[in-house]
Design an enzyme around this catalytic site. Structure first.
Site, mmCIF file in Angstrom:
data_model
loop_
_atom_site.group_PDB
_atom_site.id
_atom_site.type_symbol
_atom_site.label_atom_id
_atom_site.label_comp_id
_atom_site.label_asym_id
_atom_site.label_seq_id
_atom_site.Cartn_x
_atom_site.Cartn_y
_atom_site.Cartn_z
ATOM 1 N N SER A 30 0.855 -1.188 0.000
ATOM 2 C CA SER A 30 0.000 0.000 0.000
ATOM 3 C C SER A 30 0.889 1.235 0.000
ATOM 4 O O SER A 30 1.918 1.269 0.646
ATOM 5 C CB SER A 30 -0.969 0.061 1.181
ATOM 6 O OG SER A 30 -0.555 -0.719 2.234
ATOM 7 N N HIS A 62 -5.058 -1.328 -3.298
ATOM 8 C CA HIS A 62 -4.340 -2.510 -3.754
ATOM 9 C C HIS A 62 -4.950 -2.974 -5.075
ATOM 10 O O HIS A 62 -5.836 -3.821 -5.085
ATOM 11 C CB HIS A 62 -4.469 -3.668 -2.746
ATOM 12 C CG HIS A 62 -3.707 -3.472 -1.474
ATOM 13 N ND1 HIS A 62 -2.433 -3.925 -1.276
ATOM 14 C CD2 HIS A 62 -4.058 -2.878 -0.320
ATOM 15 C CE1 HIS A 62 -2.025 -3.605 -0.055
ATOM 16 N NE2 HIS A 62 -2.998 -2.970 0.550
ATOM 17 N N HIS A 84 -3.619 -10.602 1.768
ATOM 18 C CA HIS A 84 -3.148 -10.580 3.155
ATOM 19 C C HIS A 84 -3.858 -11.648 3.981
ATOM 20 O O HIS A 84 -4.992 -12.017 3.685
ATOM 21 C CB HIS A 84 -3.451 -9.210 3.779
ATOM 22 C CG HIS A 84 -2.837 -8.048 3.069
ATOM 23 N ND1 HIS A 84 -3.432 -7.461 1.977
ATOM 24 C CD2 HIS A 84 -1.675 -7.386 3.270
ATOM 25 C CE1 HIS A 84 -2.662 -6.468 1.549
ATOM 26 N NE2 HIS A 84 -1.587 -6.409 2.314
ATOM 27 N N TYR A 86 -5.134 -11.067 6.769
ATOM 28 C CA TYR A 86 -6.302 -10.451 7.428
ATOM 29 C C TYR A 86 -7.538 -10.450 6.553
ATOM 30 O O TYR A 86 -8.647 -10.198 7.020
ATOM 31 C CB TYR A 86 -5.970 -9.041 7.943
ATOM 32 C CG TYR A 86 -5.619 -7.996 6.901
ATOM 33 C CD1 TYR A 86 -6.562 -7.497 6.014
ATOM 34 C CD2 TYR A 86 -4.323 -7.496 6.824
ATOM 35 C CE1 TYR A 86 -6.239 -6.536 5.082
ATOM 36 C CE2 TYR A 86 -3.982 -6.526 5.903
ATOM 37 C CZ TYR A 86 -4.939 -6.050 5.027
ATOM 38 O OH TYR A 86 -4.608 -5.095 4.098
ATOM 39 N N GLU A 87 -7.381 -10.745 5.253
ATOM 40 C CA GLU A 87 -8.560 -10.863 4.386
ATOM 41 C C GLU A 87 -9.182 -12.254 4.510
ATOM 42 O O GLU A 87 -10.181 -12.548 3.861
ATOM 43 C CB GLU A 87 -8.160 -10.604 2.934
ATOM 44 C CG GLU A 87 -7.698 -9.172 2.691
ATOM 45 C CD GLU A 87 -7.014 -9.011 1.335
ATOM 46 O OE1 GLU A 87 -7.722 -8.770 0.354
ATOM 47 O OE2 GLU A 87 -5.775 -9.153 1.268
ATOM 48 N N ALA A 114 3.992 -0.565 3.380
ATOM 49 C CA ALA A 114 3.864 0.625 4.224
ATOM 50 C C ALA A 114 3.847 0.118 5.653
ATOM 51 O O ALA A 114 3.212 -0.900 5.940
ATOM 52 C CB ALA A 114 2.569 1.355 3.912
ATOM 53 N N MET A 209 1.585 -5.579 8.232
ATOM 54 C CA MET A 209 0.685 -6.738 8.134
ATOM 55 C C MET A 209 0.963 -7.579 6.894
ATOM 56 O O MET A 209 0.066 -8.241 6.377
ATOM 57 C CB MET A 209 -0.768 -6.251 8.101
ATOM 58 C CG MET A 209 -1.136 -5.322 9.239
ATOM 59 S SD MET A 209 -2.750 -4.596 8.976
ATOM 60 C CE MET A 209 -2.741 -3.297 10.215
ATOM 61 N N SER A 210 2.174 -7.511 6.394
ATOM 62 C CA SER A 210 2.477 -8.272 5.171
ATOM 63 C C SER A 210 3.920 -8.744 5.227
ATOM 64 O O SER A 210 4.524 -8.815 6.291
ATOM 65 C CB SER A 210 2.261 -7.373 3.945
ATOM 66 O OG SER A 210 3.214 -6.318 3.926
ATOM 67 N N ASN A 233 3.662 6.025 8.993
ATOM 68 C CA ASN A 233 3.077 6.731 10.146
ATOM 69 C C ASN A 233 3.886 6.379 11.386
ATOM 70 O O ASN A 233 4.511 5.327 11.444
ATOM 71 C CB ASN A 233 1.618 6.297 10.344
ATOM 72 C CG ASN A 233 1.466 4.796 10.476
ATOM 73 O OD1 ASN A 233 1.367 4.081 9.469
ATOM 74 N ND2 ASN A 233 1.496 4.301 11.693
ATOM 75 N N HIS A 244 -6.108 4.364 7.850
ATOM 76 C CA HIS A 244 -5.640 3.717 6.610
ATOM 77 C C HIS A 244 -5.390 4.747 5.511
ATOM 78 O O HIS A 244 -4.435 4.636 4.744
ATOM 79 C CB HIS A 244 -6.650 2.665 6.154
ATOM 80 C CG HIS A 244 -6.259 1.957 4.882
ATOM 81 N ND1 HIS A 244 -5.090 1.216 4.766
ATOM 82 C CD2 HIS A 244 -6.850 1.884 3.670
ATOM 83 C CE1 HIS A 244 -4.991 0.727 3.540
ATOM 84 N NE2 HIS A 244 -6.052 1.115 2.847
HETATM 85 N N1 HPA Z 1 0.723 -0.853 12.010
HETATM 86 C C1 HPA Z 1 0.543 -1.967 11.256
HETATM 87 N N2 HPA Z 1 0.519 -1.938 9.939
HETATM 88 C C2 HPA Z 1 0.705 -0.764 9.329
HETATM 89 C C3 HPA Z 1 0.899 0.425 10.044
HETATM 90 C C4 HPA Z 1 0.904 0.376 11.462
HETATM 91 O O1 HPA Z 1 1.088 1.383 12.168
HETATM 92 N N3 HPA Z 1 1.049 1.416 9.140
HETATM 93 C C5 HPA Z 1 0.957 0.847 7.908
HETATM 94 N N4 HPA Z 1 0.743 -0.491 8.029
#
Ligand code: HPA
Length: 269
Positions: A30, A62, A84, A86-87, A114, A209-210, A233, A244
């Site tokens: 992402s 995505h 992912h 999580y999907e 990201a 998360m990837s 972030n 997000h």
């Molecule tokens: N945590 C988990 N996954 C992420 C984050 C985060 O702060 N930022 C982008 N993907």
């Protein structure tokens, strides 16, 4: 069809549909989607779901597209639209794309993402080379029956998982590029501040998360892995509340920096 055969079939389709074998693959995370065009000359493209085993994407930002790009004299398979855990997808589906890429000839896979950033020395919008990971998903792409004949056994060595050769070569060209440890969690919720404190104490600089399962799958197949995170972030509790859209916006704002580092990585493959 077992996951390895399915990836072989997908790899053959990619070769057929995109005009031949590839040297390397880049998986766009992402916030990275926009860099595809700036990497080199796009010579072909196909919707991911047209290839065996690929899923249509379910997350905004995505897009499921597989492109053939000529960059630094190499044929690079640029893959947007990763799936992912999580999907709700099993590990074998999460790593299908990278297994297909290796089956299509790629001897190196560059994983981008990201990530939340725990390292106070880094700025939001900064690309960071992944030096190692901590897999906290509780999953492995090598769960299940033994890999079929012709594949390495499942007990894969993960020492030097993120190629030190590539990292050193990138840092020789651009000494300003930092590197750090990526913690991979299942998500899709962001972390609590207490979890971030724990992760930082464990030695992680980045959280996402990837990436971790894909890296393991690529290494199991004997190909080289590189990883680049966009520090999208400040991690939970270290800055503003998380969103997000903010992650996607950070990618947009960091376009030229992330494209520059990715081009450097491709140049040293
Ligand atoms: N945590 C988990 N996954 C992420 C984050 C985060 O702060 N930022 C982008 N993907």
């Amino acid at each position: 069809m077992n996951p390895f055969e399915r990836a072989q079939r997908a790899g053959a389709e990619l070769i057929e549909r995109l005009g031949g074998e590839f040297d390397a693959a880049v998986v766009l995370g992402s916030g990275w989607a926009e860099v595809a065009e700036s990497l080199g000359t796009v010579t072909g493209q196909v919707a991911a779901e047209a290839i065996t085993g690929f899923h249509p994407p379910s997350v905004p930002g995505h897009g499921g597209t597989l492109r053939a790009v000529t960059a630094a004299g190499r044929r690079v398979l640029v893959m947007a639209g990763r799936v992912h855990l999580y999907e709700g997808h099993p590990p074998a589906d999460v790593v299908h794309g990278v297994r297909a890429a290796v089956a299509a000839g790629c001897s190196t896979v560059v994983l981008t993402n990201a990530a939340g950033c725990m390292n106070p020395a880094w700025d939001v919008g900064q690309p960071v080379l992944i030096s190692d990971h901590i897999n906290l998903t509780g999953q492995s792409p090598l769960f299940g029956p033994s890999p079929p004949e012709g594949y390495a056994i499942r007990f894969t060595d993960l020492t030097d998982l993120y190629s030190s050769r590539i990292r050193q070569a990138v840092r020789r060209i651009d000494p300003s590029v930092s590197e750090g440890v990526y913690a991979g969690l299942v998500g899709p919720h962001f972390e609590t501040p207490a979890e971030i404190t724990m992760l930082a104490r464990m030695g992680a600089d980045l959280v996402g998360m990837s990436t971790v399962l894909e890296a393991i799958a690529v290494r199991h197949l004997g190909a080289e892995v590189a990883g680049v995170s966009l520090a999208a972030n400040a991690a939970a509790g270290m800055g503003a509340p998380l969103d997000h859209q903010e992650v996607l916006d950070a990618g947009h704002a960091a376009q030229s920096r992330v494209a520059g580092v990715l081009s450097t990585v491709i140049g040293v493959l």
